[in-house]
Design a protein around this motif. Structure first.
Motif, short mmCIF file in Angstrom:
data_model
loop_
_atom_site.label_atom_id
_atom_site.label_comp_id
_atom_site.label_asym_id
_atom_site.label_seq_id
_atom_site.Cartn_x
_atom_site.Cartn_y
_atom_site.Cartn_z
N ILE A 122 -43.25 -0.50 28.55
CA ILE A 122 -44.55 -0.93 28.03
C ILE A 122 -45.41 0.33 27.89
O ILE A 122 -45.69 1.00 28.88
N VAL A 123 -45.77 0.66 26.67
CA VAL A 123 -46.46 1.93 26.42
C VAL A 123 -47.73 1.71 25.62
O VAL A 123 -47.89 0.69 24.94
N THR A 124 -48.61 2.68 25.70
CA THR A 124 -49.77 2.73 24.82
C THR A 124 -49.46 3.71 23.69
O THR A 124 -48.46 4.44 23.74
N GLY A 125 -50.32 3.74 22.69
CA GLY A 125 -50.06 4.60 21.54
C GLY A 125 -49.92 6.06 21.92
O GLY A 125 -49.06 6.77 21.38
N ARG A 126 -50.73 6.53 22.88
CA ARG A 126 -50.69 7.94 23.23
C ARG A 126 -49.46 8.30 24.06
O ARG A 126 -49.20 9.48 24.30
N GLU A 127 -48.70 7.28 24.51
CA GLU A 127 -47.50 7.56 25.30
C GLU A 127 -46.23 7.61 24.45
O GLU A 127 -45.14 7.83 25.01
N LEU A 128 -46.36 7.45 23.15
CA LEU A 128 -45.17 7.47 22.30
C LEU A 128 -44.45 8.82 22.37
O LEU A 128 -43.23 8.89 22.20
N ARG A 129 -45.18 9.88 22.63
CA ARG A 129 -44.53 11.19 22.74
C ARG A 129 -43.54 11.20 23.89
O ARG A 129 -42.51 11.89 23.84
N LYS A 130 -43.82 10.45 24.96
CA LYS A 130 -42.88 10.37 26.08
C LYS A 130 -41.58 9.69 25.65
O LYS A 130 -40.49 10.07 26.08
N ILE A 131 -41.71 8.67 24.80
CA ILE A 131 -40.52 7.99 24.28
C ILE A 131 -39.66 9.00 23.52
O ILE A 131 -38.43 9.05 23.69
N ARG A 132 -40.27 9.82 22.70
CA ARG A 132 -39.51 10.81 21.92
C ARG A 132 -38.88 11.86 22.84
O ARG A 132 -37.75 12.30 22.59
N ASP A 133 -39.60 12.26 23.89
CA ASP A 133 -39.04 13.21 24.84
C ASP A 133 -37.80 12.64 25.53
O ASP A 133 -36.79 13.34 25.72
N ILE A 134 -37.87 11.36 25.90
CA ILE A 134 -36.73 10.71 26.56
C ILE A 134 -35.54 10.61 25.59
O ILE A 134 -34.39 10.83 25.98
N GLU A 135 -35.82 10.28 24.33
CA GLU A 135 -34.74 10.19 23.35
C GLU A 135 -34.02 11.52 23.20
O GLU A 135 -32.78 11.57 23.16
#
Length: 573
Positions: A345-358
């Motif tokens: 569950i993320v907010t818009g500003r946390e999308l960069r973390k998703i990309r880092d994990i990918e």
């Protein structure tokens, strides 16, 4: 290697493996077991949680015990009580056909006397947490002069938890002639130093991200407003009545709040964190393993050692700061060949973390649409209909009352009867779900808007009694604040790292909350002692009043660490 039967293990150990249902070794096991069995050389194995590490070192450890020698021959160190107990259980299963191979777990929060008696009763393998293990060695209750193998499991986590001195003390007490096995997800400089100081020409095995990733796990995320996290979580739980999940939160306070709200919503949920007593934690884990609790809300440290093969979901109520922690979390589902889902569950500003994990994990996320309340109502209604249609009358006393029940409801028409029946049966559900506000998707704020908002913020400077020499970087300082300060994210300004101090500018309206949340917090083994900085001594320090010094001159900060740290020169950047 396609089968455990090909490994150079004793027949008794192979028989135990077969009864446990193990057939094909995981990549970690296929590499580490032969390396440990066929050589006395030390080993460093880099692999993540959920890849089969316990069997990777546990099977060779059990196999190598000489039952004719009445002494502890193997010592396994791990970070938490839960993991200690899990490893001890697993090794006991591996040794089920090896008479005399006794496994004893030693850890804090339990009777040392009972553990000492168990060791005296013929322990051949000891699994322990660093603190209790060193205590027993120093008291000469655990004799380690005949050790043949020492295993450091989750070495990076033990070091992150501040066990450097305990590990050094234990390893100093063990014989030089032994095999040392270090298992870790990452190799920080502290772990590398242990390998340099205490290991002899170790072989290094690394299971890369592709091999360690679990193809049985589906990774999805929902983008919502920060204030709508729990409303979304509640909808997801309602949509999947068979969900058996661990829900990860950042703070202990948040764990308690989410667990309590889930219970209020009618779900079998409970909390697990470090503030609970050992008896409470044991009870929660027992009920979770038996399925009496379906939703376990936990912090990362408390969930260490959690090994439940039937988990359907891992839910990141908050994303972790480090990508490797995400991989640790998600690896707890999709085990034993089963399908699993990792939800974030993320907010818009946390999308960069998703990309880092990918990038880190070589995996792919997909964004899932936010479910509506209407969809949840529909699914619950359909399940209600199915449950009514399949219900059986087994209570004879209740069956005897049917004529009176029918007579009492006879004045209602068919449609009215159904309406009243539904209203009565689903009243609690309607109250719990219907009272929730609709979940709104999170939106990225335009950069211009972000800059304008930041320009209007008034900042208060805080001072932390740790800096570069304690190993901090700016991202680590931000991560520490995010981890320990509950609620919405803090607006941060400049972060000025000094050798032994760090100055942090925070939104003035949030400064008090940040200081209160960080009170008594230990991070990376440091008492961070975060205080409001007024140009001289930090406000709220207990050393009494001090002479007011002019601003922007030489500063002295006292508190947190022993002695005074002087900021000789103000440097920008």
């Amino acid at each position: 290697m396609e089968n455990f039967s090909e490994l150079n293990l004793r027949e008794e150990v192979k028989r135990a493996v077969a009864q446990l249902g193990f057939e094909t070794p995981t990549p970690v096991q296929a590499q580490t077991i032969p390396a440990i069995l066929d050589s006395d050389r030390d080993l460093i194995a880099l692999a993540r949680t959920g890849t089969g590490k316990t069997a990777g070192f546990g099977l060779p450890v059990v196999d190598g015990i000489d039952t004719d020698v009445d002494a502890v021959q193997a010592l396994i160190l791990c970070p938490t009580r839960e993991l200690c107990l899990q490893i001890a259980r697993d090794l006991t299963e591996f040794a089920r056909f090896r008479d005399g191979v006794n496994v004893v777990a030693v850890y804090g929060g339990a009777s040392a006397g009972d553990q000492i008696r168990a060791i005296r009763g013929g322990a051949k393998i000891v699994v322990g947490t660093p603190g209790r293990t060193l205590d027993l060695i120093n008291r000469k209750k655990l004799v380690v002069d005949q050790l043949k193998r020492v295993v450091l499991d989750e070495a990076d986590e033990m070091l992150n938890m501040g066990f450097q001195e305990e590990l050094n003390g234990i390893l100093d007490a063990t014989p030089k002639e032994k095999q040392t096995l270090l298992f870790s997800a990452t190799m920080p400089k502290e772990a590398r130093k242990i390998s340099t100081d205490y290991m002899n020409d170790p072989q290094e095995i690394s299971v890369d991200h592709t091999e360690a990733g679990n193809s049985n796990i589906t990774h999805i995320y929902y983008k919502v407003k920060g204030s709508h996290r729990f409303s979304l979580l509640k909808l997801l739980v309602e949509l999947d009545p068979d969900m058996y999940a661990v829900i990860f939160c950042r703070t202990r306070r948040e764990v308690d709040g989410v667990a309590e709200d889930l219970r209020f919503a009618g779900h079998a949920a409970d909390a697990l964190h470090g503030d609970m007593s050992q008896a409470q934690r044991d009870d929660v884990m027992k009920r979770f393993r038996k399925g009496r609790i379906k939703l376990l809300v936990a912090t990362d440290v408390a969930a260490r050692g959690l090994d439940v093969s039937d988990l359907t979901h891992v839910i990141n109520y908050n994303l972790p700061d480090a990508p490797e922690v995400y991989v640790h979390r998600s690896g707890r589902t999709g085990r034993a060949g089963k399908e699993g889902t990792a939800v974030s569950i993320v907010t818009g500003r946390e999308l960069r973390k998703i990309r880092d994990i990918e990038r880190y994990g070589k995996l792919e996320f997909s964004e899932a649409p936010i479910p509506s309340q209407e969809e949840v109502y529909k699914q619950r209604a359909l399940r209600f209909v199915d449950s009514v249609k399949t219900a059986e009358m087994t209570d004879k006393k209740l069956m005897a009352q049917l004529p009176e029940i029918v007579s009492g409801l006879s004045e209602l028409e068919r449609d009215d009867l159904i309406q009243q029946f539904v209203a009565f049966s689903l009243a609690d559900f309607s109250k719990q779900v219907g009272s929730s506000k609709p979940v709104e998707a999170g939106k990225d704020k335009p950069e211009k808007e972000k800059r304008e908002r930041r320009g209007n913020v008034s900042y208060t400077r805080l001072c932390m009694s740790a800096g570069r020499r304690q190993g901090y970087t700016v991202p680590q300082v931000i991560g520490m604040l995010n981890k320990n300060v509950p609620g919405r994210k803090i607006d941060l300004g400049k972060i000025d790292l000094q050798n032994n101090l760090t100055f942090i500018d925070v939104d003035s309206t949030e400064a008090g909350r940040v200081v209160a949340s960080m009170s008594g917090v230990q991070d990376r083994g440091n008492d961070v002692a975060l205080r409001i900085y007024d140009g001289g001594a930090p406000v709220g320090n207990d050393d009494g009043p001090r002479e007011k010094r002019p601003r922007n001159k030489y500063k002295t900060f006292s508190g947190g660490n022993p002695g005074n740290f002087k900021k000789k020169k103000h440097r920008k950047g």
